[in-house]
Design an enzyme around this catalytic site. Structure first.
Site, PDB file in Angstrom:
ATOM      1  N   LYS A  53      63.785 -15.976  79.238  1.00  0.00           N
ATOM      2  CA  LYS A  53      63.964 -17.065  78.561  1.00  0.00           C
ATOM      3  C   LYS A  53      65.334 -17.410  78.005  1.00  0.00           C
ATOM      4  O   LYS A  53      65.694 -18.654  77.784  1.00  0.00           O
ATOM      5  CB  LYS A  53      63.037 -17.113  77.143  1.00  0.00           C
ATOM      6  CG  LYS A  53      61.504 -17.307  77.596  1.00  0.00           C
ATOM      7  CD  LYS A  53      60.746 -17.036  76.382  1.00  0.00           C
ATOM      8  CE  LYS A  53      59.325 -16.913  76.626  1.00  0.00           C
ATOM      9  NZ  LYS A  53      58.220 -16.673  75.496  1.00  0.00           N
TER      10      LYS A  53
ATOM     11  N   HIS B 105      56.726  -3.123  68.061  1.00  0.00           N
ATOM     12  CA  HIS B 105      55.159  -2.684  68.636  1.00  0.00           C
ATOM     13  C   HIS B 105      54.311  -2.032  67.844  1.00  0.00           C
ATOM     14  O   HIS B 105      54.698  -1.216  67.199  1.00  0.00           O
ATOM     15  CB  HIS B 105      55.378  -2.227  69.966  1.00  0.00           C
ATOM     16  CG  HIS B 105      56.061  -0.986  70.048  1.00  0.00           C
ATOM     17  ND1 HIS B 105      55.619   0.290  69.679  1.00  0.00           N
ATOM     18  CD2 HIS B 105      57.176  -0.786  70.615  1.00  0.00           C
ATOM     19  CE1 HIS B 105      56.682   1.382  69.856  1.00  0.00           C
ATOM     20  NE2 HIS B 105      57.712   0.640  70.716  1.00  0.00           N
TER      21      HIS B 105
HETATM   22  C1  LIG Z   1      64.325   2.135  63.941  1.00  0.00           C
HETATM   23  C2  LIG Z   1      63.205   1.621  63.198  1.00  0.00           C
HETATM   24  C3  LIG Z   1      63.553   0.458  62.175  1.00  0.00           C
HETATM   25  C4  LIG Z   1      61.866   1.141  63.810  1.00  0.00           C
HETATM   26  O1  LIG Z   1      61.094   0.655  63.060  1.00  0.00           O
HETATM   27  P1  LIG Z   1      59.415   1.026  63.190  1.00  0.00           P
HETATM   28  O2  LIG Z   1      58.587   0.180  62.204  1.00  0.00           O
HETATM   29  O3  LIG Z   1      59.098   2.376  63.025  1.00  0.00           O
HETATM   30  O4  LIG Z   1      58.969   0.672  64.793  1.00  0.00           O
HETATM   31  P2  LIG Z   1      58.779  -0.846  65.625  1.00  0.00           P
HETATM   32  O5  LIG Z   1      57.762  -0.767  66.418  1.00  0.00           O
HETATM   33  O6  LIG Z   1      59.068  -1.879  64.620  1.00  0.00           O
HETATM   34  O7  LIG Z   1      60.461  -0.620  66.359  1.00  0.00           O
HETATM   35  C5  LIG Z   1      60.364   0.225  67.380  1.00  0.00           C
HETATM   36  C6  LIG Z   1      61.361   0.095  68.244  1.00  0.00           C
HETATM   37  O8  LIG Z   1      62.645  -0.027  67.467  1.00  0.00           O
HETATM   38  C7  LIG Z   1      63.617   0.121  68.399  1.00  0.00           C
HETATM   39  N1  LIG Z   1      64.668   0.814  67.751  1.00  0.00           N
HETATM   40  C8  LIG Z   1      64.563   2.237  67.557  1.00  0.00           C
HETATM   41  N2  LIG Z   1      65.652   2.657  66.871  1.00  0.00           N
HETATM   42  C9  LIG Z   1      66.474   1.803  66.528  1.00  0.00           C
HETATM   43  C10 LIG Z   1      67.848   1.587  66.183  1.00  0.00           C
HETATM   44  N3  LIG Z   1      68.709   2.624  65.475  1.00  0.00           N
HETATM   45  N4  LIG Z   1      68.371   0.470  66.096  1.00  0.00           N
HETATM   46  C11 LIG Z   1      67.695  -0.747  66.460  1.00  0.00           C
HETATM   47  N5  LIG Z   1      66.337  -0.566  67.096  1.00  0.00           N
HETATM   48  C12 LIG Z   1      65.955   0.482  67.272  1.00  0.00           C
HETATM   49  C13 LIG Z   1      63.213   0.555  69.762  1.00  0.00           C
HETATM   50  O9  LIG Z   1      63.126  -0.373  70.867  1.00  0.00           O
HETATM   51  C14 LIG Z   1      61.886   0.876  69.269  1.00  0.00           C
HETATM   52  O10 LIG Z   1      60.936   0.697  70.410  1.00  0.00           O
HETATM   53  P3  LIG Z   1      60.899   1.697  71.596  1.00  0.00           P
HETATM   54  O11 LIG Z   1      61.059   3.108  71.163  1.00  0.00           O
HETATM   55  O12 LIG Z   1      59.464   1.288  72.378  1.00  0.00           O
HETATM   56  O13 LIG Z   1      62.031   1.319  72.300  1.00  0.00           O
HETATM   57  C15 LIG Z   1      62.886   2.846  61.931  1.00  0.00           C
HETATM   58  O14 LIG Z   1      62.255   3.946  62.964  1.00  0.00           O
HETATM   59  C16 LIG Z   1      64.037   3.273  61.486  1.00  0.00           C
HETATM   60  O15 LIG Z   1      64.571   4.002  61.592  1.00  0.00           O
HETATM   61  N6  LIG Z   1      64.052   2.796  59.981  1.00  0.00           N
HETATM   62  C17 LIG Z   1      65.217   3.140  59.415  1.00  0.00           C
HETATM   63  C18 LIG Z   1      64.668   3.239  57.799  1.00  0.00           C
HETATM   64  C19 LIG Z   1      64.157   4.361  57.321  1.00  0.00           C
HETATM   65  O16 LIG Z   1      64.598   5.377  58.040  1.00  0.00           O
HETATM   66  N7  LIG Z   1      63.228   4.225  56.571  1.00  0.00           N
HETATM   67  C20 LIG Z   1      62.678   5.484  56.083  1.00  0.00           C
HETATM   68  C21 LIG Z   1      62.522   5.684  54.626  1.00  0.00           C
HETATM   69  S1  LIG Z   1      61.643   4.604  53.751  1.00  0.00           S
END
Ligand SMILES: CC(C)(COP(=O)(O)OP(=O)(O)OC[C@H]1O[C@@H](n2cnc3c(N)ncnc32)[C@H](O)[C@@H]1OP(=O)(O)O)[C@@H](O)C(=O)NCCC(=O)NCCS
Length: 117
Positions: A61, A102
């Site tokens: 897209k 996801h």
């Molecule tokens: C990266 C992060 C935001 C993913 O969020 P999530 O809600 O667990 O998972 P989601 O389904 O929304 O997202 C997963 C996708 O995020 C993406 N992702 C992973 N690490 C990433 C990063 N460092 N930057 C951007 N995108 C990222 C990936 O594409 C992943 O999917 P994949 O593994 O199939 O490729 C989360 O794991 C994270 O590290 N958060 C940081 C904040 C934190 O540490 N909080 C904890 C204390 S409360």
């Protein structure tokens, strides 16, 4: 320069059914070997495939007005820190940034296509 944006949402069950029905005939039509190698066959395998399917549709897209792309022209991979990135087999002057999420039922991806300057 930004060329376009794309977003897509995929129902995980749709991908699960396609895998169950067509097996590697489905996955190999959509994904490149290096993409499949990066996805461990664990509990969220279907989610992660669906997310990559959504990412490819989002990229199409975002870019469609510039060049025609097939699913396998688009590689969705992960960096060491887990962040997704996109490599394209066509359009060497194009760069795409994307984000993926996801959950149990749905996967969503958003892509921004840029022209390299
Ligand atoms: C990266 C992060 C935001 C993913 O969020 P999530 O809600 O667990 O998972 P989601 O389904 O929304 O997202 C997963 C996708 O995020 C993406 N992702 C992973 N690490 C990433 C990063 N460092 N930057 C951007 N995108 C990222 C990936 O594409 C992943 O999917 P994949 O593994 O199939 O490729 C989360 O794991 C994270 O590290 N958060 C940081 C904040 C934190 O540490 N909080 C904890 C204390 S409360």
């Amino acid at each position: 320069m930004i060329l376009g944006i794309g977003i897509d949402m995929v129902k995980i069950d749709k991908i699960r059914k396609a895998i169950n029905r067509w097996g590697s005939g489905f996955t190999e039509r959509i994904f490149n070997p290096e993409e499949l190698e990066g996805i461990a066959k664990g509990k969220i395998y279907d989610q992660r495939l669906a997310a990559r399917f959504a990412a490819k549709e989002a990229v199409i897209k975002a870019i469609s007005k510039s060049i025609p792309l097939s699913f396998r022209d688009i590689l969705i991979l992960n960096r060491g820190n887990g962040a997704p990135y996109c490599n394209l087999k066509k359009g060497k002057n194009l760069k795409v940034i994307l984000s993926i999420t996801h959950i149990e039922d749905y996967a969503v991806a958003c892509a921004v296509a840029q022209k390299k300057i």
